[in-house]
Design a protein around this motif. Sequence first.
Motif, short mmCIF file in Angstrom:
data_model
loop_
_atom_site.label_atom_id
_atom_site.label_comp_id
_atom_site.label_asym_id
_atom_site.label_seq_id
_atom_site.Cartn_x
_atom_site.Cartn_y
_atom_site.Cartn_z
N GLN A 1 0.82 -1.21 0.00
CA GLN A 1 0.00 0.00 0.00
C GLN A 1 0.86 1.27 0.00
N PHE A 2 2.00 1.20 -0.70
CA PHE A 2 2.79 2.39 -0.92
C PHE A 2 2.10 3.27 -1.96
N ARG A 3 2.58 4.51 -2.10
CA ARG A 3 2.07 5.34 -3.18
C ARG A 3 2.47 4.72 -4.52
N PRO A 4 1.70 5.01 -5.58
CA PRO A 4 2.04 4.43 -6.89
C PRO A 4 3.47 4.75 -7.29
N GLY A 5 4.16 3.73 -7.77
CA GLY A 5 5.53 3.90 -8.25
C GLY A 5 6.60 3.53 -7.27
N VAL A 6 6.29 3.50 -5.97
CA VAL A 6 7.30 3.22 -4.96
C VAL A 6 7.86 1.81 -5.12
N ASP B 1 7.87 -0.04 -7.73
CA ASP B 1 8.64 -0.11 -8.97
C ASP B 1 10.07 0.39 -8.75
N ARG B 2 10.19 1.51 -8.04
CA ARG B 2 11.52 2.06 -7.79
C ARG B 2 12.38 1.15 -6.91
N LEU B 3 11.73 0.34 -6.10
CA LEU B 3 12.44 -0.60 -5.25
C LEU B 3 12.78 -1.90 -5.98
N GLY B 4 12.34 -2.01 -7.23
CA GLY B 4 12.55 -3.24 -7.98
C GLY B 4 11.57 -4.33 -7.63
#
Length: 369
Positions: A95-100, A102-105
């Motif tokens: 439930q992170f903000r969108p994109g988080v 993805d940035r973490l892989g």
Amino acid sequence: MNPPLTGVKVLDFSTLLPGPLCSLLLAEAGAEVIKIERPGRGDEMRAYEPKVDDDSANFVLLNRGKQSVVIDLKAPGTLDHLMPLIHEADVLIEQFRPGVMDRLGLGYAALSTINPRLVYCSITGFGQYGPRASEAAHDLNYVAASGALSLTAGNDGAPVLPPALIADIAGGAYPAMMNILLALRQRDQTGQGVHLDVAMADNLFTFQYWGLGNGELGSWPSPASELVTGGSPRYQIYRTADGAFIAAAPIEDKFWANFTRLIGLDAAVLDRLSATEAKSAVATAMAQRSAKYWMDRFAGEDVCASLVVSLEQATEDPHFAARGLFDQTVTAPSGTTLRALPVPVDRAFRCSARTASPALGADNSLLKS
């Protein structure tokens, strides 16, 4: 019989309420839930008050029957350490903000190539896309943005705070579980996982079905004027002579006739009055007697009237005791036992053997070294 989700493995990256409640429901139905927590503090809910030794009562209630793994998601090599769990996982909740992620892989695109069967559930306030997708907000904000909060306003026009975290639970945790189960069923048929986009604000519109229907016909609802928002004497909270309150909802004519007869009024006469006049007449009648008098008078009658009680009083109600609502227990890592949180998972499906909440990092052996 084994609980229906026996053998389902869930990786839960979420914190606080929506995701953890969703994974609690899955755990209660037999799923193996592994919480992925940050070093040091873990889930923010652990630090809330009141405490049960190291953890909050909130955390203990919401994380019964789960395991805890501590890992720094920003550290190099994180994906390698998580790889065994990702390969084995059936469900991932975040439930992170969108994109988080993805940035973490750890986004769906990356993990679905590793595990194509993965059901990946993202819970956010406003969804994965749209102008408000990255907006910082909490439950109250989503209730406001969906139009629901405006309908809580009383005669003075000021909205009141909802008594429950409606968006987190009804807009987040429950739809997330429902869609996860649907996705698992679909996976049984196709062999493929899916990325679920659960937006809490979106899901609040369902609760306003009547208002949307009215609006489509040109009559948008306004506060303190509709059937279920204070505009009718048949759906009101009335004060009694001793300062208590009775919630009266005799909407149908047969209930209304019984209710008005028992309080000494005539339904036919009230129905010829304006809503304001009828509400005032009923309020005046109810204010003449104590709550006990009215509840004794209503006993055994079909009137749809209930005494407004405290949460403490509600937990002591013989009806809920007979239903076994608080029969289960949960044990904190310290050994302290609390009554478990009642959840809407039928007894036929529950995994009653898991009774403990996890200590932070208690299951780090599950990680690849």
